[in-house]
Design an enzyme around this catalytic site. Structure first.
Site, PDB file in Angstrom:
ATOM      1  N   GLU A 227       0.889  -1.174   0.000  1.00 27.94           N
ATOM      2  CA  GLU A 227       0.000   0.000   0.000  1.00 27.94           C
ATOM      3  C   GLU A 227       0.916   1.210   0.000  1.00 27.94           C
ATOM      4  O   GLU A 227       1.418   1.619   1.044  1.00 27.94           O
ATOM      5  CB  GLU A 227      -0.896  -0.001   1.248  1.00 27.94           C
ATOM      6  N   CYS A 261      -2.648   9.169   2.783  1.00 29.90           N
ATOM      7  CA  CYS A 261      -2.285   8.550   1.498  1.00 29.90           C
ATOM      8  C   CYS A 261      -3.347   8.818   0.450  1.00 29.90           C
ATOM      9  O   CYS A 261      -3.035   9.056  -0.713  1.00 29.90           O
ATOM     10  CB  CYS A 261      -2.059   7.058   1.660  1.00 29.90           C
TER      11      CYS A 261
HETATM   12  P1  NDP Z   1       7.818   4.970   5.143  1.00 34.28           P
HETATM   13  O1  NDP Z   1       7.883   4.295   3.832  1.00 34.28           O
HETATM   14  O2  NDP Z   1       8.925   5.879   5.522  1.00 34.28           O
HETATM   15  O3  NDP Z   1       7.704   3.895   6.328  1.00 34.28           O
HETATM   16  C1  NDP Z   1       6.672   2.947   6.390  1.00 34.28           C
HETATM   17  C2  NDP Z   1       7.074   1.833   7.347  1.00 34.28           C
HETATM   18  O4  NDP Z   1       8.150   1.084   6.779  1.00 34.28           O
HETATM   19  C3  NDP Z   1       7.584   2.345   8.696  1.00 34.28           C
HETATM   20  O5  NDP Z   1       7.198   1.452   9.710  1.00 34.28           O
HETATM   21  C4  NDP Z   1       9.086   2.318   8.480  1.00 34.28           C
HETATM   22  O6  NDP Z   1       9.813   2.264   9.680  1.00 34.28           O
HETATM   23  C5  NDP Z   1       9.227   1.025   7.700  1.00 34.28           C
HETATM   24  N1  NDP Z   1      10.484   0.889   6.971  1.00 34.28           N
HETATM   25  C6  NDP Z   1      11.396   1.846   6.631  1.00 34.28           C
HETATM   26  N2  NDP Z   1      12.407   1.293   5.933  1.00 34.28           N
HETATM   27  C7  NDP Z   1      12.147  -0.028   5.833  1.00 34.28           C
HETATM   28  C8  NDP Z   1      12.809  -1.135   5.208  1.00 34.28           C
HETATM   29  N3  NDP Z   1      13.959  -0.990   4.542  1.00 34.28           N
HETATM   30  N4  NDP Z   1      12.242  -2.355   5.298  1.00 34.28           N
HETATM   31  C9  NDP Z   1      11.066  -2.532   5.936  1.00 34.28           C
HETATM   32  N5  NDP Z   1      10.391  -1.527   6.543  1.00 34.28           N
HETATM   33  C10 NDP Z   1      10.918  -0.286   6.480  1.00 34.28           C
HETATM   34  O7  NDP Z   1       6.413   5.724   5.181  1.00 34.28           O
HETATM   35  P2  NDP Z   1       5.872   6.729   6.271  1.00 34.28           P
HETATM   36  O8  NDP Z   1       5.772   6.051   7.597  1.00 34.28           O
HETATM   37  O9  NDP Z   1       6.624   8.004   6.178  1.00 34.28           O
HETATM   38  O10 NDP Z   1       4.369   6.950   5.759  1.00 34.28           O
HETATM   39  C11 NDP Z   1       4.035   7.880   4.775  1.00 34.28           C
HETATM   40  C12 NDP Z   1       3.866   7.216   3.433  1.00 34.28           C
HETATM   41  O11 NDP Z   1       2.933   6.155   3.561  1.00 34.28           O
HETATM   42  C13 NDP Z   1       3.277   8.150   2.388  1.00 34.28           C
HETATM   43  O12 NDP Z   1       3.931   7.931   1.159  1.00 34.28           O
HETATM   44  C14 NDP Z   1       1.831   7.699   2.296  1.00 34.28           C
HETATM   45  O13 NDP Z   1       1.218   7.985   1.072  1.00 34.28           O
HETATM   46  C15 NDP Z   1       1.966   6.233   2.524  1.00 34.28           C
HETATM   47  N6  NDP Z   1       0.721   5.661   2.962  1.00 34.28           N
HETATM   48  C16 NDP Z   1       0.045   4.815   2.135  1.00 34.28           C
HETATM   49  C17 NDP Z   1      -1.183   4.320   2.515  1.00 34.28           C
HETATM   50  C18 NDP Z   1      -1.932   3.370   1.654  1.00 34.28           C
HETATM   51  O14 NDP Z   1      -2.829   2.712   2.172  1.00 34.28           O
HETATM   52  N7  NDP Z   1      -1.656   3.257   0.374  1.00 34.28           N
HETATM   53  C19 NDP Z   1      -1.791   4.697   3.778  1.00 34.28           C
HETATM   54  C20 NDP Z   1      -0.989   5.568   4.590  1.00 34.28           C
HETATM   55  C21 NDP Z   1       0.229   6.026   4.176  1.00 34.28           C
HETATM   56  P3  NDP Z   1      10.260   3.629  10.408  1.00 34.28           P
HETATM   57  O15 NDP Z   1       9.121   4.606  10.335  1.00 34.28           O
HETATM   58  O16 NDP Z   1      10.451   3.160  11.780  1.00 34.28           O
HETATM   59  O17 NDP Z   1      11.452   4.108   9.671  1.00 34.28           O
END
Ligand code: NDP
Length: 483
Positions: A227, A261
């Protein structure tokens, strides 16, 4: 009530980190047969008890969400409402969607009875974002649990308390082995979960991280749901109710300070009504209250680096000739960003090609709805969208032409509040679905079973078959299906 500033982590809340992932997954795996053994009725009872407890403590959950994200109380309350509704739906419908059912075996295989059922995968890893730290994970968590899996959740490092709160309340409501377990830490902990040989990963976050998640999961052929981000567009036709469209556009773009999102980032409005629409949008956006005040409509933009992305998008658009309708350089007072509305933005500027993820709305005029559809579909993302027209059947036709996983006609983001509807996107917005029947099946393995009811007259699946068997079968299919 909490303040908007995240509380410091206590020692007991220290991130578990990547090294804990193996043990936590092993614990979840050990608990899974017990959970699966409860059956649909037993799991429904357990998940219903959890939902009731969550609602009893709704104010507490609102406080935890606010302490970690700074969002307004109403934005946090919206999450609680959605959590309860989606959890209720998954628990109530898992049995009817997933349990064994017969399918027609067809004329050629008439001697077989055929069934399909959806069995749990085992352990599902859920990686969640910070922007909706309760509502977003509850989609995959609720569906995976209702389907009989146990879950390991890796919340964003910015919102570990919300993840813990969810796991603790489930453990309190449902005695027995913990079926929702938490690992906390940054990206490296998420990466370790991807490599922990769980049976599926449900990732929600940016598309860039989604690519890394997929690469890590590829090592064990672990299936994934991605997502990703979005760049949702609204199309406003000449016959639209402009007041309603403007009101909805401002809410969809600015609520949660634009960090949604499926938030609205672009509007394509037909030229004849564009000026009036822009005035209505401008008046509403300019009236919004921003900051830590209790009656604020917009809380902070949580990540300092995101504020710089928002600033860069606005500066680039203005440098390329866009018009500032509301806000500008003065809108930036970190961690807050006041609403910004831009008009006449060149289609190749980053404010239109990349996710802004802040309280910025671009309104561009178009000659026709056809042009609006072309522009809405031009980008790499395909998450949500909306259409405003008084002609509902035309609205549905326009929605059908949009390259988006979800579209609302004469409303915004309505699909996210309907638990029976699948949620997910195409293109850079990802693939796979959470919510609805598709979401339940996403966390299941399909199993087809045939049971022979009687020996067939013609037996093609045997080397001892009659020499004329295959010729007879070909004659039969020609007679049945050859015309
Ligand atoms: P990120 O991609 O920065 O992080 C998402 C999650 O992935 C966090 O828990 C993060 O950990 C983790 N993560 C980071 N690096 C890795 C890795 N290499 N391997 C596995 N997991 C990893 O997104 P954000 O938290 O900043 O959220 C915002 C984004 O999410 C926006 O682009 C938004 O559009 C999208 N989004 C999409 C939705 C959908 O349903 N399509 C809904 C809500 C948001 P940590 O934060 O601890 O670094």
């Amino acid at each position: 009530m909490s303040t908007a500033t995240p509380a410091p982590l206590r020692d007991a809340d220290a991130p578990s980190g990547p090294s804990a992932v193996g043990d936590v997954v092993a614990g979840a795996r050990a608990a899974q047969p017990w959970w699966e053994g409860l059956g649909f009725a037993g799991r429904k009872k357990a998940l219903d008890a959890w939902r009731v407890l969550i609602l009893r403590r709704a104010d507490e959950l609102v406080d935890v969400i606010r302490a970690e994200t700074g969002k307004t109380a109403d934005d946090a309350r919206l999450e609680v409402v959605l959590v309860a509704d989606h959890l209720r739906w998954a628990a109530a419908h898992a049995g009817s969607v997933l349990r064994r059912r017969r399918v027609p075996s067809g004329l050629l295989m008439f001697n077989q009875s055929a069934t399909v059922e959806y069995r749990p995968l085992g352990v599902v890893g859920v990686i969640g974002p910070w922007n909706y730290p309760a509502f977003i994970p509850i989609g995959p968590v609720g569906a995976a649990l209702a389907a009989g899996n146990t879950v390991v959740l890796k919340p964003s490092e910015l919102t570990p308390g919300v993840g813990r709160w969810l796991a603790d309340t489930l453990a309190e409501a449902v005695p027995g082995p913990a079926v929702l377990r938490i690992v906390t830490g940054g990206g490296e902990t998420g990466a370790a979960l991807c490599r922990a040989a769980v049976d599926k990963i449900s990732f929600t976050g940016s598309s860039a991280t989604g690519r890394r998640v997929m690469a890590a999961c590829a090592e064990n052929l672990t299936p994934v749901v991605i997502e990703g981000g979005g760049k949702d567009a609204m199309i406003v036709a000449a016959d639209a109710d402009l007041d309603a469209a403007a009101d909805a556009a401002v809410w969809a773009a600015m609520s949660n300070a634009g960090q949604t999102c499926v938030g609205l980032e672009r509007v394509y409005v037909v030229a004849g009504v564009a000026d009036r629409f822009l005035r209505l949008v401008g008046d509403r956006a300019a009236a919004l209250r921003v900051g830590d005040r209790p009656d604020a409509d917009l809380g902070p933009v949580l990540l300092p680096r995101q504020i710089e992305v928002v600033r860069a998008h606005v500066q680039d658009a203005v440098a390329r000739g866009a018009r500032l309708v509301v806000g500008g350089a003065e809108s930036f007072a970190p961690p807050h960003v006041a609403p910004i509305v831009l008009a006449d933005v060149p289609e190749d500027s980053v404010a239109l090609t990349e996710e802004t993820f802040g309280p910025v709305l671009v309104v561009n005029r178009v000659a026709s709805v056809d042009e609006a559809v072309d522009r809405a579909n031009a980008g790499a993302y395909g998450l949500g969208g909306s259409v405003y027209t008084r002609d509902r059947s035309r609205g549905r036709a326009i929605a059908g032409r949009m390259r988006a996983g979800m579209v609302s006609v004469n409303a915004v983001i309505a699909f996210a509040g309907i638990p029976a509807l699948p949620f997910g996107g195409v293109g850079d917005s990802g693939f796979g679905r959470v919510h609805g029947p598709d979401g339940l099946r996403e966390f299941s393995r399909t199993q087809a079973v045939t049971t022979q009811r009687f020996r067939p007259v013609l037996q093609p699946n045997s080397f001892g078959r009659d020499p004329g068997t295959m010729r007879t079968l070909v004659r039969m299919v020609r007679t049945l299906y050859g015309r």
